[in-house]
Design a protein around this motif. Structure first.
Motif, PDB file in Angstrom:
ATOM      1  N   PRO A  93      -5.859  27.241  19.012  1.00  0.00           N
ATOM      2  CA  PRO A  93      -7.284  27.370  18.644  1.00  0.00           C
ATOM      3  C   PRO A  93      -7.546  27.948  17.259  1.00  0.00           C
ATOM      4  O   PRO A  93      -8.529  27.589  16.611  1.00  0.00           O
ATOM      5  CB  PRO A  93      -7.841  28.299  19.734  1.00  0.00           C
ATOM      6  N   ILE A  94      -6.698  28.865  16.790  1.00  0.00           N
ATOM      7  CA  ILE A  94      -6.971  29.514  15.500  1.00  0.00           C
ATOM      8  C   ILE A  94      -6.938  28.504  14.355  1.00  0.00           C
ATOM      9  O   ILE A  94      -7.700  28.612  13.389  1.00  0.00           O
ATOM     10  CB  ILE A  94      -5.945  30.635  15.241  1.00  0.00           C
ATOM     11  N   LEU A  95      -6.073  27.534  14.461  1.00  0.00           N
ATOM     12  CA  LEU A  95      -5.874  26.589  13.361  1.00  0.00           C
ATOM     13  C   LEU A  95      -7.124  25.772  13.057  1.00  0.00           C
ATOM     14  O   LEU A  95      -7.843  25.349  13.965  1.00  0.00           O
ATOM     15  CB  LEU A  95      -4.732  25.623  13.687  1.00  0.00           C
ATOM     16  N   GLN A  96      -7.348  25.545  11.776  1.00  0.00           N
ATOM     17  CA  GLN A  96      -8.395  24.635  11.330  1.00  0.00           C
ATOM     18  C   GLN A  96      -7.716  23.398  10.739  1.00  0.00           C
ATOM     19  O   GLN A  96      -7.137  23.457   9.651  1.00  0.00           O
ATOM     20  CB  GLN A  96      -9.287  25.318  10.296  1.00  0.00           C
ATOM     21  N   GLN A 121      -3.626  34.389  19.838  1.00  0.00           N
ATOM     22  CA  GLN A 121      -4.854  34.098  20.571  1.00  0.00           C
ATOM     23  C   GLN A 121      -4.754  34.763  21.942  1.00  0.00           C
ATOM     24  O   GLN A 121      -3.900  34.385  22.748  1.00  0.00           O
ATOM     25  CB  GLN A 121      -5.031  32.585  20.742  1.00  0.00           C
ATOM     26  N   PRO A 122      -5.564  35.759  22.251  1.00  0.00           N
ATOM     27  CA  PRO A 122      -5.456  36.452  23.535  1.00  0.00           C
ATOM     28  C   PRO A 122      -5.566  35.498  24.725  1.00  0.00           C
ATOM     29  O   PRO A 122      -6.387  34.589  24.738  1.00  0.00           O
ATOM     30  CB  PRO A 122      -6.635  37.432  23.504  1.00  0.00           C
ATOM     31  N   GLY A 123      -4.685  35.718  25.699  1.00  0.00           N
ATOM     32  CA  GLY A 123      -4.760  34.961  26.942  1.00  0.00           C
ATOM     33  C   GLY A 123      -3.968  33.677  26.972  1.00  0.00           C
ATOM     34  O   GLY A 123      -3.883  33.038  28.030  1.00  0.00           O
ATOM     35  N   LEU A 124      -3.379  33.265  25.851  1.00  0.00           N
ATOM     36  CA  LEU A 124      -2.612  32.020  25.835  1.00  0.00           C
ATOM     37  C   LEU A 124      -1.120  32.294  25.994  1.00  0.00           C
ATOM     38  O   LEU A 124      -0.563  33.188  25.347  1.00  0.00           O
ATOM     39  CB  LEU A 124      -2.856  31.242  24.532  1.00  0.00           C
TER      40      LEU A 124
END
Length: 519
Positions: free
Chosen positions: A54-57, A321-324
């Protein structure tokens, strides 16, 4: 004015004697190095949170997914060089004999000198593509195609001997490690990114060379095959300094720095997750440059773009990413899902935008697929293992024979691994470890993607079926098979630095405990 331009284009097409629809399509393969199935912001499985980063753009990868088809169950190889041979030849690794880049010690069959006291004697590997093997450019040349290979080759030999009109030669990982290869004698690799770094991982120069090739072939009116084999995302992370700063300032990365007692301005290059994120971001920009130029050249409607990774991986940046947690067991060099499952997206003529495909596909399917796209007959290809995906990408419903075909993976070598093989057939997967043939292993990937539950004793007939089919296939194609070592010394083996990892990721009965990053 617009009417005059339209008239001119119509006349030009008429003079050429063919319409745009009659032209042979171009094929562009974006081959990414060491990139996990879940290494982009595009979810390879929309139902799983940890099938994306998710962090990646990466807007261009997301654009490719919107305009094309995602493949939920795409497979590469456990290591980069065998994967590249699979792509070029349409052959599985056990058939080609090219199963690893190393392990050539002058032996005809066994690597007896390399591991003299280990439980089994591993095998050597072919070191080049067999001269009589038909490769992608050789199969496409009779159909009028000009082919180019830009970037990492890593198969030894000369790409020109395999039919490539334009190439970078016999490249390996080294050219992409620009911070290391650019050093003068006596210099030490920098601890942090140089502020003047302009071509990290050669992403920009590789892309520029690829775009020039597209421009030249389009101008000449010739269909082309272009393989852009990026050095990213291989280890030796590099990115533009400005891109690194973008992620170093991200709140989650800042939290990681704090938790790991790192400082944004002094963290070592190899320890900095912002550099890995930046490398992916820069790669996305170069992919976007290719997609944009295809559109500007007016060939978008007649060009297939394929994006795939060479092998699986295990990106620890996911945990920022928290939770992954990690979706797969193990990583590169192993034939567990973490080593062989890869991202794959394809767009092009007749392919449903935003579509998805759940059947198993593999890197050695590319050669027959490309031949069919080019107007040839993939059924005429000899001694290959791949099947054409062209019909399925165009909407054909796969039958049971396709959905349950056997995909073979073979790594008869030691490294941090132990020699082992696998068969993926539908939802079932068999693994076989040559050190422990007494431990049958079978998994149901439909409900156990992490391969934590060995169901071989619960489904002995299914295990026997796949094992017998694997054994027969290996015999048919002449695969090299490890053998028991009469000089095995358990004490020496246990003293090896890789022993703990081999035990952790080796065979097991029943349930395996999940690792900390899998829970």
């Amino acid at each position: 004015m617009l009417n005059k331009i339209s008239l001119c284009l119509f006349v030009a097409a008429a003079l050429c004697g063919r319409s745009h629809a009659d032209e042979k399509p171009n094929i562009v393969l974006l081959f990414i190095d060491d990139w996990a199935w879940n290494g982009s912001p595009v979810a390879m499985d929309d139902s799983l949170r940890n099938s994306r980063m998710p962090i990646l753009q990466m807007p261009n990868i997301e654009r490719l997914a919107r305009e094309g088809m995602k493949f939920r169950n795409a497979y590469g190889s456990p290591q980069c060089s065998p994967s590249r041979v699979c792509v070029q030849t349409g052959k599985s690794s056990p058939r080609s004999g090219f199963t690893v880049y190393l392990n050539d010690r002058g032996q005809d069959y066994y690597d007896a000198k390399g591991y003299p006291e280990y439980p089994v004697i591993p095998c050597v590997s072919d070191m080049t593509i067999d001269p009589d093997t038909v490769t992608i450019p050789e199969a496409l040349a009779p159909l009028g195609y000009v082919s180019a290979h830009i970037g990492k080759w890593h198969m030894r030999g000369n790409p020109g001997d395999e039919g490539y009109a334009l190439h970078d030669g016999d490249t390996d990982n080294n050219p992409g490690n620009t911070l290391k290869t650019g050093l003068k004698e006596g210099e030490i690799k920098p601890r942090r990114l140089p502020l003047d770094l302009k071509d990290p991982k050669l992403m920009f120069s590789v892309t520029e060379k690829a775009i020039r090739f597209m421009e030249e072939q389009t101008s000449a009116g010739k269909p082309f095959y272009l393989q852009i084999s990026h050095y990213a995302m291989h280890a030796g992370q590099e990115c533009l300094p400005a891109t690194r700063d973008k992620y170093a300032d991200h709140p989650l990365v800042q939290a990681w720095y704090k938790a790991n007692r790192k400082d944004k301005d002094t963290v070592r290059l190899g320890d900095d997750p912002a550099v890995w994120f930046g490398m992916a971001d820069d790669l996305d920009g170069r992919i976007g440059a290719v997609l944009d130029r295809i559109k500007e050249l007016g060939i978008e409607d007649n060009t297939y773009v394929v994006m795939m990774s060479d092998n699986g991986y295990r990106h620890h940046e996911l945990h920022i990413q928290p939770g992954l947690t990690q979706p797969h067991h193990a990583h590169k060099w192993w034939v567990w899902q973490g080593g062989i499952r890869v991202p794959m997206i394809v767009k092009g003529p007749g392919i449903e935008a935003g579509g998805s495909f759940a059947g198993n596909v593999v890197n050695y399917d590319f050669l027959p697929t490309f031949v069919d796209w080019a107007g040839g007959n993939s059924g005429e290809l000899k001694n290959i293992d791949g099947v054409s995906l062209a019909g399925y990408m165009a909407g054909k419903t796969p039958d049971d024979a396709f959905l349950n075909r056997n995909l073979y993976f073979h790594y008869p070598h030691y490294r941090e691994t132990m020699p082992h093989s696998a068969v993926v057939s539908g939802n079932h997967k068999l693994l076989h470890f040559y050190e422990r043939p007494d431990v049958p292993m079978l998994f149901d990937l439909s409900n156990d993607m992490s391969e934590a539950s060995n169901i071989a004793t619960q489904q002995p007939e299914q295990h026997k079926k796949l094992y017998d089919e694997m054994t027969a296939y290996f015999k048919e194609v002449g695969a090299r098979i490890p053998k028991p070592n009469p000089d095995y010394d358990a004490a020496v083996y246990k003293d090896d630095k890789g022993y703990a990892k081999r035990v952790l990721w080796g065979p097991f009965e029943g349930e395996r405990p999940l690792e900390e990053d899998e829970k």
